[in-house]
Design a protein around this motif. Structure first.
Motif, PDB file in Angstrom:
ATOM      1  N   ASP A 106       0.860  -1.173   0.000  1.00 30.26           N
ATOM      2  CA  ASP A 106       0.000   0.000   0.000  1.00 30.26           C
ATOM      3  C   ASP A 106       0.900   1.228   0.000  1.00 30.26           C
ATOM      4  OD1 ASP A 106      -1.926   1.918   0.297  1.00 30.26           O
ATOM      5  OD2 ASP A 106      -2.869   1.039   2.071  1.00 30.26           O
ATOM      6  N   GLN A 107       0.949   1.918  -1.141  1.00 28.97           N
ATOM      7  CA  GLN A 107       1.834   3.065  -1.304  1.00 28.97           C
ATOM      8  C   GLN A 107       1.101   4.337  -0.899  1.00 28.97           C
ATOM      9  OE1 GLN A 107       3.371   2.867  -5.361  1.00 28.97           O
ATOM     10  NE2 GLN A 107       5.039   1.551  -4.666  1.00 28.97           N
ATOM     11  N   LEU A 108       1.391   4.793   0.311  1.00 26.31           N
ATOM     12  CA  LEU A 108       0.710   5.947   0.883  1.00 26.31           C
ATOM     13  C   LEU A 108       1.266   7.259   0.329  1.00 26.31           C
ATOM     14  CD1 LEU A 108       0.665   4.676   4.570  1.00 26.31           C
ATOM     15  CD2 LEU A 108      -1.239   4.669   2.964  1.00 26.31           C
ATOM     16  N   PRO A 109       0.450   8.303   0.298  1.00 26.90           N
ATOM     17  CA  PRO A 109       0.922   9.588  -0.239  1.00 26.90           C
ATOM     18  C   PRO A 109       1.944  10.243   0.670  1.00 26.90           C
ATOM     19  CG  PRO A 109      -1.295   9.806   0.664  1.00 26.90           C
ATOM     20  CD  PRO A 109      -0.972   8.344   0.684  1.00 26.90           C
ATOM     21  N   ALA A 110       2.920  10.930   0.058  1.00 28.43           N
ATOM     22  CA  ALA A 110       3.970  11.637   0.801  1.00 28.43           C
ATOM     23  C   ALA A 110       4.232  12.963   0.085  1.00 28.43           C
ATOM     24  CB  ALA A 110       5.242  10.798   0.872  1.00 28.43           C
ATOM     25  N   PRO A 111       3.604  14.035   0.523  1.00 29.33           N
ATOM     26  CA  PRO A 111       3.690  15.307  -0.201  1.00 29.33           C
ATOM     27  C   PRO A 111       5.009  16.049   0.019  1.00 29.33           C
ATOM     28  CG  PRO A 111       2.365  15.571   1.768  1.00 29.33           C
ATOM     29  CD  PRO A 111       2.679  14.109   1.668  1.00 29.33           C
ATOM     30  N   LEU A 112       5.394  16.838  -0.973  1.00 27.72           N
ATOM     31  CA  LEU A 112       6.520  17.755  -0.829  1.00 27.72           C
ATOM     32  C   LEU A 112       6.057  18.962  -0.028  1.00 27.72           C
ATOM     33  CD1 LEU A 112       9.489  18.412  -1.798  1.00 27.72           C
ATOM     34  CD2 LEU A 112       8.397  19.800  -3.582  1.00 27.72           C
ATOM     35  N   VAL A 113       6.847  19.329   0.995  1.00 26.72           N
ATOM     36  CA  VAL A 113       6.510  20.472   1.846  1.00 26.72           C
ATOM     37  C   VAL A 113       7.526  21.590   1.609  1.00 26.72           C
ATOM     38  CG1 VAL A 113       6.114  21.268   4.203  1.00 26.72           C
ATOM     39  CG2 VAL A 113       5.596  18.885   3.587  1.00 26.72           C
ATOM     40  N   THR A 114       7.032  22.777   1.311  1.00 23.97           N
ATOM     41  CA  THR A 114       7.873  23.954   1.101  1.00 23.97           C
ATOM     42  C   THR A 114       7.310  25.113   1.933  1.00 23.97           C
ATOM     43  OG1 THR A 114       6.580  24.789  -0.763  1.00 23.97           O
ATOM     44  CG2 THR A 114       8.329  23.195  -1.267  1.00 23.97           C
ATOM     45  N   ARG A 115       7.877  26.276   1.785  1.00 23.09           N
ATOM     46  CA  ARG A 115       7.395  27.458   2.515  1.00 23.09           C
ATOM     47  C   ARG A 115       5.916  27.715   2.206  1.00 23.09           C
ATOM     48  NH1 ARG A 115      10.681  31.565   4.633  1.00 23.09           N
ATOM     49  NH2 ARG A 115       9.430  32.773   6.122  1.00 23.09           N
ATOM     50  N   GLU A 116       5.480  27.341   0.994  1.00 22.16           N
ATOM     51  CA  GLU A 116       4.117  27.633   0.569  1.00 22.16           C
ATOM     52  C   GLU A 116       3.063  26.812   1.321  1.00 22.16           C
ATOM     53  OE1 GLU A 116       6.709  27.389  -1.618  1.00 22.16           O
ATOM     54  OE2 GLU A 116       6.702  29.585  -1.750  1.00 22.16           O
ATOM     55  N   ASN A 117       3.388  25.573   1.709  1.00 20.65           N
ATOM     56  CA  ASN A 117       2.365  24.718   2.342  1.00 20.65           C
ATOM     57  C   ASN A 117       2.788  24.183   3.702  1.00 20.65           C
ATOM     58  OD1 ASN A 117       4.317  22.966   1.321  1.00 20.65           O
ATOM     59  ND2 ASN A 117       2.845  21.365   0.804  1.00 20.65           N
TER      60      ASN A 117
END
Length: 340
Positions: free
Chosen positions: A312-323
């Motif tokens: 099960d490949q869970l989501p892993a978002p990129l985090v930057t200053r914007e979010n």
């Protein structure tokens, strides 16, 4: 998902991780934690303990293999001797757990592997994010920020781990293909912060014009990296001349704070909360004899087939200053650092 869990868990007894695990006939889960020297894994432990306390599964007292595959093998043996009917583990050396998996399969004890996919052997489910995507996202972020030119140091994880290999191979192939003007220094670390710091110091001495860093595990690399850069007066805020562009992996609170402060630029948020939630979910499902198929899930992931089972490949978002302040990020929902 709450409704699904409610149906799945109806009728199960509430059991804390250090309580009496139930009667002689109780179907119990053995859970081995992989290490306690990382803020990420300490957060994962907190989520696991909360899930057990809430009654998601009946669990034996937790064990911790402390990044030692020999200890993991011994812990799994102890857990099964104590009556575990399913096992949750996170093997850090994915090539050395094969024999244990074979033994568990022979005893018909299903295994849920968290964060890492064993190189060989049967598993009921792997709960993991797409680690090749980690390397790709880091490559693209650095490549675009540096305009396709410069020098970057990469703190590689343990290459005996599928995660270290996936992140390293994806980062390398992306850089060679899409940003050939960037020179990459691959620094093997075995997931050890002191090793990473020493190798970075040597790299900076030889290449004072270094432009960027890729930290494959912020939980072990972030603090020693920032300490070294500050000592050398190289920790300049984002946007200032001489700032080293830094992208990390894990998504721990300290990384998010460092992004807010302009000390680093991005991280890939590895979902410690979802790792724990779905590790326990699949362990319960295995005990109930449930089966799963490939394809999209109702929790924003995709189940894929792998040798020996499913992942099960869970989501892993990129985090930057914007979010970075997004309340959906697990690190922004912690009541206090390291404990949900």
């Amino acid at each position: 998902m709450a409704a699904v869990l409610a149906v799945l868990l109806a009728g199960t007894a509430l059991t804390g991780c250090n309580r009496d695990p139930g009667g002689a006939g109780a179907a119990r889960v053995g859970i081995d934690l992989p290490r306690s020297d990382s803020d990420f894994w300490n957060s994962y432990q907190g989520y696991i303990e909360k899930g057990v306390e809430d009654g998601t599964v009946e669990a034996l007292p937790l064990t911790n293999s402390q990044n030692d595959v020999g200890r993991l093998v011994a812990n799994v043996q102890t857990l099964t001797d104590q009556g575990a009917r399913a096992v949750v583990m996170a093997p850090q050396d994915t090539g050395a757990i094969t024999e244990s998996l074979r033994t568990l399969a022979e005893r018909k004890i299903p295994v849920v592997s968290v964060d890492t996919r064993p190189d060989q052997g049967e598993v009921y489910m792997v709960v993991r994010a797409d680690n090749r995507a980690y390397g790709e996202k880091a490559c693209r972020f650095l490549g675009e920020r540096l305009g396709g030119r410069g020098k970057v140091a990469e703190f590689q994880g343990d290459l005996s781990s599928i995660n270290g290999r996936d992140r390293s191979e994806a980062f390398s192939s992306c850089m060679k293909r899409d940003f050939p003007g960037i020179r990459v220094f691959e620094l093997a670390t075995d997931w050890k912060g002191d090793v990473a710091s020493a190798k970075l110091q040597a790299t900076l001495a030889a290449h004072p014009d270094l432009n960027g860093l890729y930290l494959q595990a912020g939980g072990v690399f972030l603090q020693p990296t920032l300490a070294l850069l500050e000592q050398k007066k190289l920790l300049k805020p984002a946007g200032a001349p001489g700032h080293l562009t830094i992208v990390s992996n894990d998504g721990i609170p300290e990384e998010l704070d460092a992004i807010r402060a302009g000390k680093i630029d991005a991280t890939v948020s590895q979902p410690a909360d979802l790792y724990a939630e779905y590790a326990l979910f699949y362990a319960r499902a295995a005990l109930d004899g449930k089966t799963f198929s490939t394809g999209p899930t109702d929790h924003g992931s995709t189940v894929v087939r792998i040798p020996g089972g499913l992942e099960d490949q869970l989501p892993a978002p990129l985090v930057t200053r914007e979010n970075v302040d997004d309340p959906a990020l697990w690190a922004n929902r912690l009541e206090k650092p390291g404990r949900p």
